[in-house]
Design a protein around this motif. Structure first.
Motif, PDB file in Angstrom:
ATOM      1  N   SER A  88       0.830  -1.198   0.000  1.00 16.05           N
ATOM      2  CA  SER A  88       0.000   0.000   0.000  1.00 16.05           C
ATOM      3  C   SER A  88       0.868   1.253   0.000  1.00 16.05           C
ATOM      4  O   SER A  88       1.941   1.291   0.610  1.00 16.05           O
ATOM      5  CB  SER A  88      -0.921  -0.001   1.225  1.00 16.05           C
ATOM      6  OG  SER A  88      -1.609   1.229   1.336  1.00 16.05           O
ATOM      7  N   LYS A  89       0.400   2.290  -0.700  1.00 20.03           N
ATOM      8  CA  LYS A  89       1.136   3.555  -0.719  1.00 20.03           C
ATOM      9  C   LYS A  89       1.314   4.124   0.686  1.00 20.03           C
ATOM     10  O   LYS A  89       2.342   4.726   0.998  1.00 20.03           O
ATOM     11  CB  LYS A  89       0.400   4.582  -1.588  1.00 20.03           C
ATOM     12  CG  LYS A  89       0.419   4.304  -3.080  1.00 20.03           C
ATOM     13  CD  LYS A  89      -0.290   5.434  -3.822  1.00 20.03           C
ATOM     14  CE  LYS A  89      -0.287   5.219  -5.320  1.00 20.03           C
ATOM     15  NZ  LYS A  89      -0.953   6.322  -6.040  1.00 20.03           N
ATOM     16  N   ASN A  90       0.310   3.918   1.537  1.00 16.25           N
ATOM     17  CA  ASN A  90       0.364   4.493   2.876  1.00 16.25           C
ATOM     18  C   ASN A  90       1.438   3.844   3.740  1.00 16.25           C
ATOM     19  O   ASN A  90       1.852   4.415   4.752  1.00 16.25           O
ATOM     20  CB  ASN A  90      -0.994   4.351   3.568  1.00 16.25           C
ATOM     21  CG  ASN A  90      -2.080   5.138   2.861  1.00 16.25           C
ATOM     22  OD1 ASN A  90      -1.816   6.214   2.338  1.00 16.25           O
ATOM     23  ND2 ASN A  90      -3.292   4.605   2.830  1.00 16.25           N
ATOM     24  N   ARG A  91       1.877   2.628   3.378  1.00 17.02           N
ATOM     25  CA  ARG A  91       2.902   1.928   4.153  1.00 17.02           C
ATOM     26  C   ARG A  91       4.312   2.283   3.698  1.00 17.02           C
ATOM     27  O   ARG A  91       5.284   2.006   4.394  1.00 17.02           O
ATOM     28  CB  ARG A  91       2.712   0.419   4.057  1.00 17.02           C
ATOM     29  CG  ARG A  91       1.488  -0.128   4.769  1.00 17.02           C
ATOM     30  CD  ARG A  91       1.471  -1.649   4.713  1.00 17.02           C
ATOM     31  NE  ARG A  91       2.692  -2.202   5.282  1.00 17.02           N
ATOM     32  CZ  ARG A  91       3.495  -3.059   4.650  1.00 17.02           C
ATOM     33  NH1 ARG A  91       3.232  -3.421   3.404  1.00 17.02           N
ATOM     34  NH2 ARG A  91       4.575  -3.536   5.240  1.00 17.02           N
ATOM     35  N   ILE A  92       4.440   2.876   2.537  1.00 15.20           N
ATOM     36  CA  ILE A  92       5.765   3.154   1.980  1.00 15.20           C
ATOM     37  C   ILE A  92       6.412   4.313   2.733  1.00 15.20           C
ATOM     38  O   ILE A  92       5.839   5.389   2.862  1.00 15.20           O
ATOM     39  CB  ILE A  92       5.667   3.467   0.471  1.00 15.20           C
ATOM     40  CG1 ILE A  92       5.186   2.222  -0.290  1.00 15.20           C
ATOM     41  CG2 ILE A  92       7.020   3.912  -0.070  1.00 15.20           C
ATOM     42  CD1 ILE A  92       4.940   2.460  -1.761  1.00 15.20           C
ATOM     43  N   GLN A  93       7.630   4.064   3.222  1.00 16.66           N
ATOM     44  CA  GLN A  93       8.366   5.072   3.972  1.00 16.66           C
ATOM     45  C   GLN A  93       9.361   5.826   3.087  1.00 16.66           C
ATOM     46  O   GLN A  93       9.522   7.034   3.228  1.00 16.66           O
ATOM     47  CB  GLN A  93       9.111   4.411   5.140  1.00 16.66           C
ATOM     48  CG  GLN A  93       8.202   3.745   6.156  1.00 16.66           C
ATOM     49  CD  GLN A  93       7.433   4.746   6.973  1.00 16.66           C
ATOM     50  OE1 GLN A  93       7.887   5.853   7.208  1.00 16.66           O
ATOM     51  NE2 GLN A  93       6.244   4.372   7.418  1.00 16.66           N
ATOM     52  N   SER A  94      10.030   5.125   2.209  1.00 12.51           N
ATOM     53  CA  SER A  94      11.018   5.774   1.346  1.00 12.51           C
ATOM     54  C   SER A  94      11.170   4.988   0.055  1.00 12.51           C
ATOM     55  O   SER A  94      10.949   3.775   0.016  1.00 12.51           O
ATOM     56  CB  SER A  94      12.374   5.897   2.051  1.00 12.51           C
ATOM     57  OG  SER A  94      12.937   4.619   2.279  1.00 12.51           O
ATOM     58  N   ILE A  95      11.547   5.719  -0.992  1.00 15.96           N
ATOM     59  CA  ILE A  95      11.784   5.136  -2.315  1.00 15.96           C
ATOM     60  C   ILE A  95      13.139   5.645  -2.789  1.00 15.96           C
ATOM     61  O   ILE A  95      13.315   6.848  -2.991  1.00 15.96           O
ATOM     62  CB  ILE A  95      10.682   5.522  -3.317  1.00 15.96           C
ATOM     63  CG1 ILE A  95       9.292   5.152  -2.759  1.00 15.96           C
ATOM     64  CG2 ILE A  95      10.905   4.846  -4.663  1.00 15.96           C
ATOM     65  CD1 ILE A  95       8.144   5.741  -3.540  1.00 15.96           C
ATOM     66  N   ASP A  96      14.089   4.738  -2.957  1.00 16.49           N
ATOM     67  CA  ASP A  96      15.453   5.111  -3.321  1.00 16.49           C
ATOM     68  C   ASP A  96      15.785   4.615  -4.724  1.00 16.49           C
ATOM     69  O   ASP A  96      15.373   3.519  -5.122  1.00 16.49           O
ATOM     70  CB  ASP A  96      16.459   4.519  -2.322  1.00 16.49           C
ATOM     71  CG  ASP A  96      16.185   4.965  -0.895  1.00 16.49           C
ATOM     72  OD1 ASP A  96      15.712   6.105  -0.735  1.00 16.49           O
ATOM     73  OD2 ASP A  96      16.442   4.185   0.035  1.00 16.49           O
TER      74      ASP A  96
END
Length: 477
Positions: A88-96
């Motif tokens: 889920s988008k709401n669970r994503i903390q960071s995108i590297d």
């Protein structure tokens, strides 16, 4: 982005390289074991395995798809057993985004997605996508909760502000390399590598080399040793420049974006809400020169970031530049560096004892068995006692309101700034001798990388002050 997509075909190459690397030791061992009469059979078997690895890599690439649908990143993979992973988008903390040498040749990037529950590895990793596709995917996944907030907000948005940014200069990068102290690390790795390869070196070659080295004059040996140290020092400088080249930190609303690397370009995302503490590190080499490293303890994350256990916010800067840096990028942590409450003088003997006890025993043993070499452990003993004095002198804390600053030293001096709400546990420890001296050890815990705890301790603090800090943590004061 509802249509399922596959990774770039270059992912086949990355999968093959990863598989071969996992079996590399077995391949080298087989080559050494069968290098004589059985070499032909070894080559045939190796070629057969390479064909299997290639087919497996192709099937893995073909069966791996991803798409964004219903506010979720949906990944399906598996050659024989089909697996589905929904994030889920709401669970994503960071995108590297990470681009190695091969990635940059093909204009690709690696997308690593981390959630609050990420462990040693990233929650999801897309090994090869087009750079534009990776950036678009990052923007798409970041618009989860933010878009809902925008829909509910009826107030006009404020004027767009420029995002503050800071880039390291080549001069500072060179200074970082020369003062990194990586010579010892490289030397230790070289010794460890030689110890692993030593058993494969023919005895005759090894013995002849030793005899040749012994036959050299002492002056030549010293020159060779100095040359080797200079070479390791230059390798340390090159490694620092390659790792942190073009290091840039940018603040965008509630996130920090860090870009670094010459050969492997990394783009790291650090949400401000995940920062648990901010630290300032001063190594023994850099401290007299007035240079520091600013880092952050970030909750969650994974070892795939390549940031060890802390995230570097800026590799090197002058000590007086720290406050303006924090005011720009982390204003909540600006201004909380105050004059610290020092450790009591009677605690100094404990610090000296802990730092020198091993070398004291070593000096006694060498003095008993071979007194002619006692000067060697004596030098180490004096150095350890000086280190103990420095650890006592640098230890301390300052508490004001919800803010706490502590400082301690192992080899480098570290100043850590944190808030009460970030501290997960407070512990007071005291052995019998400390109790007699009315001293105690304070230990704090915060959430660290991989979801595990990061701990800080100040030993031999005044017992009454330790109790006051315990009351502050428990809201009893």
């Amino acid at each position: 982005m509802f249509e399922a997509k596959r990774l770039h075909p270059a992912a086949i190459l990355f999968n093959l390289i990863k598989t071969v690397r996992e079996f590399l030791f077995a391949i080298i061992l087989g080559f050494i074991s069968f290098r004589d009469e059985s070499m032909l059979y070894f080559l045939l078997i190796t070629a057969g395995f390479l064909v299997i690895f290639m087919i497996t890599s192709i099937l893995t690439w073909y069966r791996y798809t991803y798409r964004v649908e219903d506010d979720e990143l949906r990944i399906e993979y598996g050659v024989f057993i089909r697996k589905k992973r929904y994030i889920s988008k709401n669970r994503i903390q960071s995108i590297d985004l990470t681009s190695g040498v091969i990635h940059r040749i093909f204009g690709l990037t690696k997308v690593q997605i981390e959630t609050a529950g990420t462990g040693t590895g990233a929650e999801a990793s897309l090994s090869a996508v087009k750079m534009a596709e990776g950036e678009a995917l990052r923007e798409e996944l970041k618009t989860g909760g933010a878009q809902q907030a925008d829909d509910m907000d009826t107030v006009d948005d404020p004027p767009e502000q420029t995002n503050p940014s800071q880039t390291i200069s080549f001069k500072r990068l060179f200074i970082a390399g020369t003062t990194s102290g990586s010579v010892g690390v490289i030397l230790a790795l070289a010794v460890a590598g030689f110890s692993e390869l030593e058993e494969f070196i023919p005895n005759s070659f090894y013995d002849n080399t030793i005899e040749w080295v012994i036959g050299l004059g002492i002056v030549i040996l010293i020159v060779m040793a100095i040359g080797a140290l200079i070479l390791l020092w230059l390798l340390g400088i090159a490694g620092t420049i390659i790792k942190n080249g073009n290091f840039t930190i940018t603040k965008n609303h509630d996130e920090l974006f860090i870009t670094r690397g010459l050969l492997e370009k990394k783009q790291l995302t650090i949400p401000l809400k995940r920062i648990q503490a901010v630290g300032i590190q001063e190594s023994i080499i850099r401290q007299p020169l007035g240079f520091v490293t600013v880092y952050a303890e970030v909750a969650g994350g994974s070892m795939d970031k390549g940031e060890d256990f802390s995230s570097t916010l800026f590799p090197i800067m002058k000590r007086e530049e720290v406050e303006p840096f924090l005011e720009t990028f982390l204003p909540d942590y600006a201004g909380i560096q105050q004059e610290l409450t020092p450790l009591p003088k009677r605690a100094r003997m404990f610090y000296i004892f802990r730092a020198s006890i091993i070398f004291l025993i070593l000096t006694a043993v060498v003095g008993f068995w071979n007194p002619s070499f006692i000067w060697m452990p004596l030098v180490l003993l004096v150095g350890s006692m000086i280190l103990g004095v420095m650890r006592h002198r640098d230890g301390g804390f300052h508490q004001h309101g919800e803010q706490l600053t502590i400082r301690h030293r192992s080899f480098s001096r570290n100043t850590i700034m944190m808030y009460h709400k970030r501290i997960q546990a407070f512990e007071k420890k005291q052995h019998k001798i400390q109790s007699q001296q009315q001293l105690a050890t304070m230990r704090l815990s915060i959430i660290g990388s991989m979801g595990t705890g990061t701990h800080f301790a100040i030993k031999d603090l005044e017992e009454s002050l330790t109790d006051e800090l315990g009351d502050w943590y428990s809201y009893r004061s």
